[in-house]
Design a protein around this motif. Structure first.
Motif, PDB file in Angstrom:
ATOM      1  N   ALA A 250      73.442  18.765  28.910  1.00 50.66           N
ATOM      2  CA  ALA A 250      72.470  19.800  28.574  1.00 50.66           C
ATOM      3  C   ALA A 250      73.176  21.132  28.335  1.00 50.66           C
ATOM      4  CB  ALA A 250      71.437  19.931  29.688  1.00 50.66           C
ATOM      5  N   PRO A 251      73.497  21.473  27.071  1.00 50.46           N
ATOM      6  CA  PRO A 251      74.100  22.797  26.771  1.00 50.46           C
ATOM      7  C   PRO A 251      73.029  23.870  26.643  1.00 50.46           C
ATOM      8  CG  PRO A 251      73.967  21.498  24.784  1.00 50.46           C
ATOM      9  CD  PRO A 251      73.431  20.626  25.884  1.00 50.46           C
ATOM     10  N   TRP A 252      73.417  25.123  26.814  1.00 50.85           N
ATOM     11  CA  TRP A 252      72.483  26.224  26.613  1.00 50.85           C
ATOM     12  C   TRP A 252      73.236  27.485  26.188  1.00 50.85           C
ATOM     13  CZ3 TRP A 252      73.930  24.783  31.573  1.00 50.85           C
ATOM     14  CH2 TRP A 252      74.563  25.775  32.339  1.00 50.85           C
ATOM     15  N   GLY A 253      72.522  28.369  25.517  1.00 50.25           N
ATOM     16  CA  GLY A 253      73.010  29.711  25.193  1.00 50.25           C
ATOM     17  C   GLY A 253      74.219  29.735  24.272  1.00 50.25           C
ATOM     18  N   TYR A 254      74.604  30.948  23.891  1.00 53.81           N
ATOM     19  CA  TYR A 254      75.799  31.190  23.101  1.00 53.81           C
ATOM     20  C   TYR A 254      76.571  32.337  23.745  1.00 53.81           C
ATOM     21  CZ  TYR A 254      73.619  28.282  19.558  1.00 53.81           C
ATOM     22  OH  TYR A 254      73.051  27.241  18.882  1.00 53.81           O
ATOM     23  N   ALA A 255      77.869  32.197  23.827  1.00 57.32           N
ATOM     24  CA  ALA A 255      78.692  33.189  24.525  1.00 57.32           C
ATOM     25  C   ALA A 255      78.650  34.548  23.848  1.00 57.32           C
ATOM     26  CB  ALA A 255      80.128  32.691  24.621  1.00 57.32           C
ATOM     27  N   ASN A 256      78.534  34.576  22.513  1.00 58.99           N
ATOM     28  CA  ASN A 256      78.555  35.851  21.797  1.00 58.99           C
ATOM     29  C   ASN A 256      77.155  36.398  21.521  1.00 58.99           C
ATOM     30  OD1 ASN A 256      77.628  34.125  19.873  1.00 58.99           O
ATOM     31  ND2 ASN A 256      79.432  34.263  18.552  1.00 58.99           N
TER      32      ASN A 256
ATOM     33  N   LEU B 120      80.094  31.009  16.901  1.00 59.00           N
ATOM     34  CA  LEU B 120      79.157  30.564  17.932  1.00 59.00           C
ATOM     35  C   LEU B 120      79.866  29.662  18.922  1.00 59.00           C
ATOM     36  CD1 LEU B 120      76.030  29.724  15.740  1.00 59.00           C
ATOM     37  CD2 LEU B 120      76.541  31.840  16.966  1.00 59.00           C
ATOM     38  N   ALA B 121      79.568  29.872  20.177  1.00 59.89           N
ATOM     39  CA  ALA B 121      80.131  29.029  21.225  1.00 59.89           C
ATOM     40  C   ALA B 121      79.055  28.767  22.266  1.00 59.89           C
ATOM     41  CB  ALA B 121      81.342  29.699  21.871  1.00 59.89           C
ATOM     42  N   VAL B 122      79.068  27.599  22.820  1.00 60.15           N
ATOM     43  CA  VAL B 122      78.095  27.244  23.850  1.00 60.15           C
ATOM     44  C   VAL B 122      78.328  28.097  25.083  1.00 60.15           C
ATOM     45  CG1 VAL B 122      77.292  25.403  25.357  1.00 60.15           C
ATOM     46  CG2 VAL B 122      77.884  24.897  22.988  1.00 60.15           C
ATOM     47  N   GLY B 123      77.250  28.721  25.577  1.00 64.65           N
ATOM     48  CA  GLY B 123      77.383  29.590  26.733  1.00 64.65           C
ATOM     49  C   GLY B 123      77.532  28.853  28.045  1.00 64.65           C
ATOM     50  N   GLY B 124      77.032  27.670  28.126  1.00 59.77           N
ATOM     51  CA  GLY B 124      77.146  26.890  29.349  1.00 59.77           C
ATOM     52  C   GLY B 124      76.671  25.471  29.104  1.00 59.77           C
ATOM     53  N   VAL B 125      76.976  24.610  30.012  1.00 62.35           N
ATOM     54  CA  VAL B 125      76.592  23.222  29.864  1.00 62.35           C
ATOM     55  C   VAL B 125      76.387  22.610  31.248  1.00 62.35           C
ATOM     56  CG1 VAL B 125      78.979  22.384  29.842  1.00 62.35           C
ATOM     57  CG2 VAL B 125      77.178  21.018  28.752  1.00 62.35           C
ATOM     58  N   LYS B 126      75.416  21.722  31.325  1.00 64.75           N
ATOM     59  CA  LYS B 126      75.145  21.009  32.573  1.00 64.75           C
ATOM     60  C   LYS B 126      75.453  19.541  32.362  1.00 64.75           C
ATOM     61  CE  LYS B 126      70.915  20.104  33.688  1.00 64.75           C
ATOM     62  NZ  LYS B 126      69.504  20.233  34.156  1.00 64.75           N
ATOM     63  N   LEU B 127      76.348  19.015  33.137  1.00 63.19           N
ATOM     64  CA  LEU B 127      76.708  17.599  33.105  1.00 63.19           C
ATOM     65  C   LEU B 127      76.326  16.969  34.439  1.00 63.19           C
ATOM     66  CD1 LEU B 127      80.275  17.873  31.525  1.00 63.19           C
ATOM     67  CD2 LEU B 127      78.156  17.243  30.363  1.00 63.19           C
ATOM     68  N   GLN B 128      75.563  15.904  34.372  1.00 60.02           N
ATOM     69  CA  GLN B 128      75.170  15.261  35.625  1.00 60.02           C
ATOM     70  C   GLN B 128      74.848  13.794  35.397  1.00 60.02           C
ATOM     71  OE1 GLN B 128      71.771  17.641  36.789  1.00 60.02           O
ATOM     72  NE2 GLN B 128      70.325  16.183  35.891  1.00 60.02           N
ATOM     73  N   ALA B 129      74.941  13.049  36.472  1.00 58.44           N
ATOM     74  CA  ALA B 129      74.574  11.634  36.475  1.00 58.44           C
ATOM     75  C   ALA B 129      73.243  11.494  37.201  1.00 58.44           C
ATOM     76  CB  ALA B 129      75.653  10.800  37.153  1.00 58.44           C
ATOM     77  N   ASN B 130      72.253  10.954  36.516  1.00 58.19           N
ATOM     78  CA  ASN B 130      70.919  10.780  37.093  1.00 58.19           C
ATOM     79  C   ASN B 130      70.685   9.328  37.470  1.00 58.19           C
ATOM     80  OD1 ASN B 130      70.269  13.488  36.695  1.00 58.19           O
ATOM     81  ND2 ASN B 130      69.515  13.106  34.628  1.00 58.19           N
ATOM     82  N   THR B 131      70.029   9.132  38.581  1.00 59.63           N
ATOM     83  CA  THR B 131      69.676   7.791  39.026  1.00 59.63           C
ATOM     84  C   THR B 131      68.221   7.786  39.457  1.00 59.63           C
ATOM     85  OG1 THR B 131      70.472   8.285  41.265  1.00 59.63           O
ATOM     86  CG2 THR B 131      72.007   7.185  39.763  1.00 59.63           C
ATOM     87  N   ASP B 132      67.563   6.680  39.231  1.00 62.69           N
ATOM     88  CA  ASP B 132      66.158   6.515  39.604  1.00 62.69           C
ATOM     89  C   ASP B 132      65.985   5.090  40.107  1.00 62.69           C
ATOM     90  OD1 ASP B 132      63.165   7.571  39.204  1.00 62.69           O
ATOM     91  OD2 ASP B 132      63.267   5.480  38.558  1.00 62.69           O
ATOM     92  N   ASP B 133      65.699   4.949  41.382  1.00 59.64           N
ATOM     93  CA  ASP B 133      65.569   3.632  42.012  1.00 59.64           C
ATOM     94  C   ASP B 133      64.109   3.420  42.386  1.00 59.64           C
ATOM     95  OD1 ASP B 133      66.123   1.190  43.079  1.00 59.64           O
ATOM     96  OD2 ASP B 133      66.909   1.953  44.971  1.00 59.64           O
ATOM     97  N   LEU B 134      63.473   2.434  41.762  1.00 63.74           N
ATOM     98  CA  LEU B 134      62.075   2.116  42.034  1.00 63.74           C
ATOM     99  C   LEU B 134      62.007   0.865  42.903  1.00 63.74           C
ATOM    100  CD1 LEU B 134      59.038   2.577  41.608  1.00 63.74           C
ATOM    101  CD2 LEU B 134      59.204   1.191  39.527  1.00 63.74           C
ATOM    102  N   VAL B 135      61.458   1.021  44.093  1.00 63.46           N
ATOM    103  CA  VAL B 135      61.239  -0.092  45.011  1.00 63.46           C
ATOM    104  C   VAL B 135      59.730  -0.313  45.099  1.00 63.46           C
ATOM    105  CG1 VAL B 135      61.583  -0.983  47.340  1.00 63.46           C
ATOM    106  CG2 VAL B 135      63.314   0.500  46.299  1.00 63.46           C
TER     107      VAL B 135
END
Length: 254
Positions: free
Chosen positions: A190-196, A208-223
């Motif tokens: 999930a990137p967001w914003g621009y540095a300039n 243009l440059a990406v101002g930030g980015v979110k990297l994550q691993a999502n898990t969903d366990d349905l019992v």
């Protein structure tokens, strides 16, 4: 077998005075999907909305799930969300004998929806003339591996159904249980914003440059644990009484 299930579905659509779609199991406990949502999402005019990779809400003819009504053996179902849409991943396919989706209104449908009405149907014991004991099990593996060490990589689905008749075929009993533990894992970028501060407003793309980015691993366990029982009494052709009980409990771990 599978051919008989197709023949039953075609006959139901042909003999009905309404516009409908239907799906039926080829045998007891043989709808192969995780939930009834996966089974009916393949029907024409129906689409499934997925939550964390798992089908949950059903849209009929492009309208929002809020415009439809969900029935279980003709009885209206409550919703666990903040609107009228039912969460179909709470209904195990192993305990269902079929689903009929009505696309046109009818006076005999309780609380018919604007876009359509989904009627889920469980096994009727007096539709059979012999004792049935069905057991099924499935194992699944997530191709993403162990993205989260607290979540299992492997899942399973277990189900058992018992059908019998008594009193010379006048009284029937169905008992079914289903257990599922299924983990969905996926990566999120999930990137967001621009540095300039350009943001695509006339600034050359090279600046243009990406101002930030979110990297994550999502898990969903349905019992999910479900139990179903049906007691059907039909002493003659003029009278029939049915008692249905469905209990389910689910836990979602993120």
């Amino acid at each position: 077998g599978f051919r008989a299930s197709l023949e039953n579905t075609i006959a139901l659509k042909k003999n009905s005075t309404q516009i409908l779609e239907a799906v039926s199991a080829e045998d007891v406990g043989k709808l192969p999907d995780q939930s009834i949502a996966e089974a009916i999402a393949r029907l024409p005019g129906l689409t499934a909305q997925r939550l964390n990779g798992r089908s949950q809400d059903i849209s009929i003819r492009g309208l929002a799930p809020d415009f439809s009504t969900t029935l279980l053996n003709g009885r209206e179902q409550v919703s666990t969300s903040n609107n009228r849409s039912a969460q179909y991943d709470q209904y195990p396919a192993e305990l269902m004998s079929g689903v009929v989706v009505y696309k046109t209104p009818s006076a005999d449908l309780v609380g018919a929806g604007l876009s359509g009405t989904v009627d889920m149907r469980t096994i009727r014991p007096l539709d059979y003339d012999h004792t049935i004991f069905s057991v099924n099990g499935r194992i699944e593996s997530n191709s993403q591996g162990d993205l989260n060490p607290d979540m299992p990589r492997y899942g399973y689905r277990l189900g058992a159904t018992y059908v019998d008749q008594f009193a010379g075929g006048k009284l029937g009993l169905t008992i079914g249980v289903a257990q599922m533990d299924s983990a969905e894992q996926f990566l999120e970028y999930a990137p967001w914003g621009y540095a300039n501060g350009g943001g695509g407003t006339g600034v050359p793309s090279a600046d243009l440059a990406v101002g930030g980015v979110k990297l994550q691993a999502n898990t969903d366990d349905l019992v999910r644990t479900s139990a179903m029982a049906t007691l059907q009494y039909r002493p003659n052709e003029q009278f029939e009484s049915t008692l249905d009980v469905l209990d389910r409990k689910s836990t979602r771990l993120n």
